[in-house]
Motif scaffolding. Structure first.
Motif, mmCIF file in Angstrom:
data_model
loop_
_atom_site.group_PDB
_atom_site.id
_atom_site.type_symbol
_atom_site.label_atom_id
_atom_site.label_comp_id
_atom_site.label_asym_id
_atom_site.label_seq_id
_atom_site.Cartn_x
_atom_site.Cartn_y
_atom_site.Cartn_z
ATOM 1 N N GLY A 119 42.159 14.640 -3.698
ATOM 2 C CA GLY A 119 42.165 15.445 -4.910
ATOM 3 C C GLY A 119 40.947 14.969 -5.997
ATOM 4 O O GLY A 119 40.578 15.558 -6.861
ATOM 5 N N LYS A 120 40.979 13.458 -5.956
ATOM 6 C CA LYS A 120 39.985 12.845 -6.933
ATOM 7 C C LYS A 120 38.589 13.393 -6.583
ATOM 8 O O LYS A 120 37.616 13.612 -7.200
ATOM 9 C CB LYS A 120 40.025 11.168 -6.858
ATOM 10 N N ALA A 121 38.475 13.345 -5.169
ATOM 11 C CA ALA A 121 37.099 13.755 -4.485
ATOM 12 C C ALA A 121 36.762 15.172 -5.049
ATOM 13 O O ALA A 121 35.390 15.542 -5.166
ATOM 14 C CB ALA A 121 36.927 13.535 -2.920
ATOM 15 N N ALA A 122 37.809 16.100 -4.845
ATOM 16 C CA ALA A 122 37.905 17.556 -5.346
ATOM 17 C C ALA A 122 37.231 17.529 -6.688
ATOM 18 O O ALA A 122 36.479 18.366 -7.051
ATOM 19 C CB ALA A 122 39.070 18.265 -5.077
ATOM 20 N N ARG A 123 37.995 16.786 -7.564
ATOM 21 C CA ARG A 123 37.449 17.029 -8.995
ATOM 22 C C ARG A 123 36.289 16.498 -9.294
ATOM 23 O O ARG A 123 35.270 16.874 -9.813
ATOM 24 C CB ARG A 123 38.599 16.099 -10.048
ATOM 25 N N ASP A 124 35.720 15.247 -8.604
ATOM 26 C CA ASP A 124 34.374 14.821 -8.728
ATOM 27 C C ASP A 124 33.422 15.674 -8.161
ATOM 28 O O ASP A 124 32.478 15.970 -8.807
ATOM 29 C CB ASP A 124 34.340 13.455 -7.788
ATOM 30 N N PHE A 125 33.670 16.485 -7.241
ATOM 31 C CA PHE A 125 32.656 17.528 -6.687
ATOM 32 C C PHE A 125 32.491 18.806 -7.807
ATOM 33 O O PHE A 125 31.471 19.124 -7.915
ATOM 34 C CB PHE A 125 33.145 17.978 -5.441
ATOM 35 N N VAL A 126 33.656 18.953 -8.302
ATOM 36 C CA VAL A 126 33.618 20.279 -9.310
ATOM 37 C C VAL A 126 32.514 19.788 -10.426
ATOM 38 O O VAL A 126 31.793 20.362 -10.892
ATOM 39 C CB VAL A 126 34.828 20.466 -9.784
ATOM 40 N N ALA A 127 32.990 18.475 -10.882
ATOM 41 C CA ALA A 127 31.979 18.103 -12.181
ATOM 42 C C ALA A 127 30.676 17.756 -11.643
ATOM 43 O O ALA A 127 29.521 17.936 -12.471
ATOM 44 C CB ALA A 127 32.753 16.554 -12.383
ATOM 45 N N ARG A 128 30.240 17.279 -10.416
ATOM 46 C CA ARG A 128 28.930 17.218 -10.177
ATOM 47 C C ARG A 128 28.281 18.310 -9.717
ATOM 48 O O ARG A 128 27.147 18.697 -10.031
ATOM 49 C CB ARG A 128 29.032 16.124 -8.938
ATOM 50 N N GLU A 129 28.911 19.220 -8.899
ATOM 51 C CA GLU A 129 28.363 20.264 -8.048
ATOM 52 C C GLU A 129 28.317 21.719 -8.728
ATOM 53 O O GLU A 129 27.594 22.493 -8.679
ATOM 54 C CB GLU A 129 28.381 20.561 -6.866
ATOM 55 N N LEU A 130 29.514 21.964 -9.557
ATOM 56 C CA LEU A 130 29.993 23.166 -10.076
ATOM 57 C C LEU A 130 29.806 23.141 -11.982
ATOM 58 O O LEU A 130 30.710 24.047 -12.214
ATOM 59 C CB LEU A 130 31.211 23.453 -9.669
ATOM 60 N N SER A 131 29.137 22.608 -12.121
ATOM 61 C CA SER A 131 28.996 22.536 -13.727
ATOM 62 C C SER A 131 28.419 23.932 -14.163
ATOM 63 O O SER A 131 27.552 24.355 -13.402
ATOM 64 C CB SER A 131 28.207 21.384 -14.235
ATOM 65 N N LEU A 132 28.655 24.208 -15.328
ATOM 66 C CA LEU A 132 27.892 25.328 -15.895
ATOM 67 C C LEU A 132 26.430 25.117 -16.079
ATOM 68 O O LEU A 132 25.792 26.004 -16.015
ATOM 69 C CB LEU A 132 28.447 25.727 -17.319
ATOM 70 N N GLU A 133 26.110 24.086 -16.453
ATOM 71 C CA GLU A 133 24.770 23.603 -16.677
ATOM 72 C C GLU A 133 23.926 23.786 -15.410
ATOM 73 O O GLU A 133 22.915 24.458 -15.521
ATOM 74 C CB GLU A 133 24.565 21.889 -17.256
ATOM 75 N N LYS A 134 24.320 23.210 -14.322
ATOM 76 C CA LYS A 134 23.817 23.414 -13.043
ATOM 77 C C LYS A 134 23.658 24.926 -12.586
ATOM 78 O O LYS A 134 22.648 25.496 -12.278
ATOM 79 C CB LYS A 134 24.571 22.596 -12.127
ATOM 80 N N MET A 135 24.604 25.799 -12.868
ATOM 81 C CA MET A 135 24.400 27.030 -12.486
ATOM 82 C C MET A 135 23.562 27.830 -13.319
ATOM 83 O O MET A 135 22.841 28.636 -12.925
ATOM 84 C CB MET A 135 25.983 27.736 -12.833
ATOM 85 N N VAL A 136 23.722 27.444 -14.929
ATOM 86 C CA VAL A 136 22.640 28.182 -15.578
ATOM 87 C C VAL A 136 21.253 27.833 -15.135
ATOM 88 O O VAL A 136 20.257 28.707 -15.160
ATOM 89 C CB VAL A 136 22.789 28.056 -17.256
ATOM 90 N N ARG A 137 20.803 26.453 -15.113
ATOM 91 C CA ARG A 137 19.599 25.945 -14.703
ATOM 92 C C ARG A 137 19.104 26.558 -13.191
ATOM 93 O O ARG A 137 17.874 26.983 -13.496
ATOM 94 C CB ARG A 137 19.843 24.500 -14.662
ATOM 95 N N ARG A 138 19.903 26.934 -12.453
ATOM 96 C CA ARG A 138 19.264 27.448 -11.257
ATOM 97 C C ARG A 138 19.096 28.957 -11.243
ATOM 98 O O ARG A 138 18.107 29.310 -10.534
ATOM 99 C CB ARG A 138 20.684 27.158 -9.784
ATOM 100 N N HIS A 139 19.895 29.666 -12.229
ATOM 101 C CA HIS A 139 19.442 30.964 -12.367
ATOM 102 C C HIS A 139 18.031 31.129 -13.263
ATOM 103 O O HIS A 139 17.168 31.938 -13.024
ATOM 104 C CB HIS A 139 20.683 31.551 -13.363
#
Length: 377
Positions: A344-364
């Motif tokens: 569960g902790k690894a899942a949350r860390d993955f979301v914070a690291r890989e699925l942030s809004l900033e990252k999504m916007v930057r890649r677009h």
């Protein structure tokens, strides 16, 4: 230096509440000032439209009236092409099937570049719709899928060159998710007497969600004397049949149908783990939210699920339509709570690291710049 703002249109079907519409809203909020943004829709309605107005956008509407196979569709394509030329639009990013029917031909007529978003595996479309969608997708300058499985389908089944397909995962607003969790429950939850709880969040309209497999897995565990309650969030025309099946399997007292809830983050906070046992899936917001809540998720090996959950690391992955495998995964998590907490902790860390809004916007942003100007942002 001193480059003109890039004239970009975000085109979606409407602003009713859904994963796609929320992602479009986040792009409108997050893209830098180097864009002149406009919004177009097929239907200028839905509860999120107020948020679009607040950002200073009045969506231009190109309404489809009923079937797409009629003269009005051609008229809306013509109207949109004229509108794109008039506003000197350089790029249209279209996010769903019906909008693609208007946006791609209009962009081609206007000489505007167009990016098509493919956000699911087209599992709900019949053969004719899939063929049309595939043809229009091939006409686009670039295609964005939100999961590797979608990219693979576009390349292997629809024949798109790999260079014209990018994967950009959905973004999750973690601070907003946290504040919704802290707001707490908006309604009571059933009493479980301290027994562990699994949460399933999905609509009950589409058979692909396979709530039946969850009910069968729970019945198997009960037969072995394992006590596990389930909260099923969501509603639809299949609910009465699922309630009947729960009764027939003897699990009606441990399966709780919560219908629609607006406090999903707070419900996840009261669970031991989450599950999504679909036979087809794009990039599931339900799985992302479960992971954001720090839960190990049990998911089926379909669509974007395996982009999110690495088996044994951020949760467990099972084959679709295999209730016995689901039961085994639940057993595994229940028998080793320490390992479940680590996942569960690894899942949350993955979301914070890989699925942030900033990252999504930057890649677009980087992709838009490359497609229009041949440069990275």
């Amino acid at each position: 230096m001193g480059q003109e703002p890039l004239r970009l249109v975000q085109f979606t079907r409407s602003f009713h509440i859904g994963g796609t519409e929320v992602q479009v809203l986040e792009l409108l909020r997050g893209l830098p000032p180097s864009y002149r943004l406009q919004v177009s829709v097929l239907d200028d309605s839905g509860p999120l439209i107020g948020a679009v107005w607040k950002l200073g956008h009045a969506p231009a509407a190109f309404p489809l009236k009923g079937s797409v196979v009629q003269a009005n569709t051609a008229y809306q394509v013509y109207r949109m092409a004229r509108w794109l030329r008039q506003h000197r639009v350089e790029l249209v990013h279209v996010h769903d099937f019906y909008s693609t029917m208007v946006a791609v031909p209009a962009a081609k007529l206007a000489g505007t570049k167009v990016i098509v978003g493919r956000l699911d595996l087209s599992h709900w479309q019949g053969r004719a719709r899939r063929a049309v969608h595939s043809r229009l997708t091939r006409m686009a300058d670039h295609v964005i899928g939100n999961a590797e499985a979608i990219r693979n389908q576009l390349i292997t089944e629809e024949g798109l060159p790999a260079s014209r397909v990018s994967v950009i995962h959905n973004g999750l607003d973690l601070p907003r998710f946290e504040s919704r969790r802290r707001e707490g429950l908006r309604g009571p939850l059933p009493e479980t007497g301290g027994a562990p709880v699994v949460v399933h969040v999905a609509n009950m309209s589409h058979p692909v969600k396979r709530q039946e497999d969850l009910l069968l897995a729970l019945a198997m565990l009960r037969h072995e004397g394992v006590k596990l309650h389930a909260f099923l969030v969501g509603d639809g025309e299949r609910r009465p049949g699922l309630e009947k099946l729960a009764g027939e399997l003897g699990v009606r007292d441990i399966v709780h149908f919560l219908r629609h809830r607006t406090d999903v983050p707070a419900i996840y906070a009261r669970a031991n783990f989450g599950v999504l046992c679909s036979t087809a899936e794009g990039m599931s917001n339900a799985v992302m939210e479960g992971m954001a809540a720090g839960l190990p998720m049990v998911v089926t090996r379909v669509g974007g699920n395996t982009d999110l959950v690495r088996d044994g690391e951020r949760g467990l992955v099972v084959d679709p339509e295999r209730p016995a495998q689901l039961a085994q995964a639940f057993r595994q998590l229940l028998s080793n709570p320490e390992k479940a907490r680590e996942m569960g902790k690894a899942a949350r860390d993955f979301v914070a690291r890989e699925l942030s809004l900033e990252k999504m916007v930057r890649r677009h942003d980087a992709l838009y710049q490359r497609i229009v100007r041949g440069t990275d942002a």
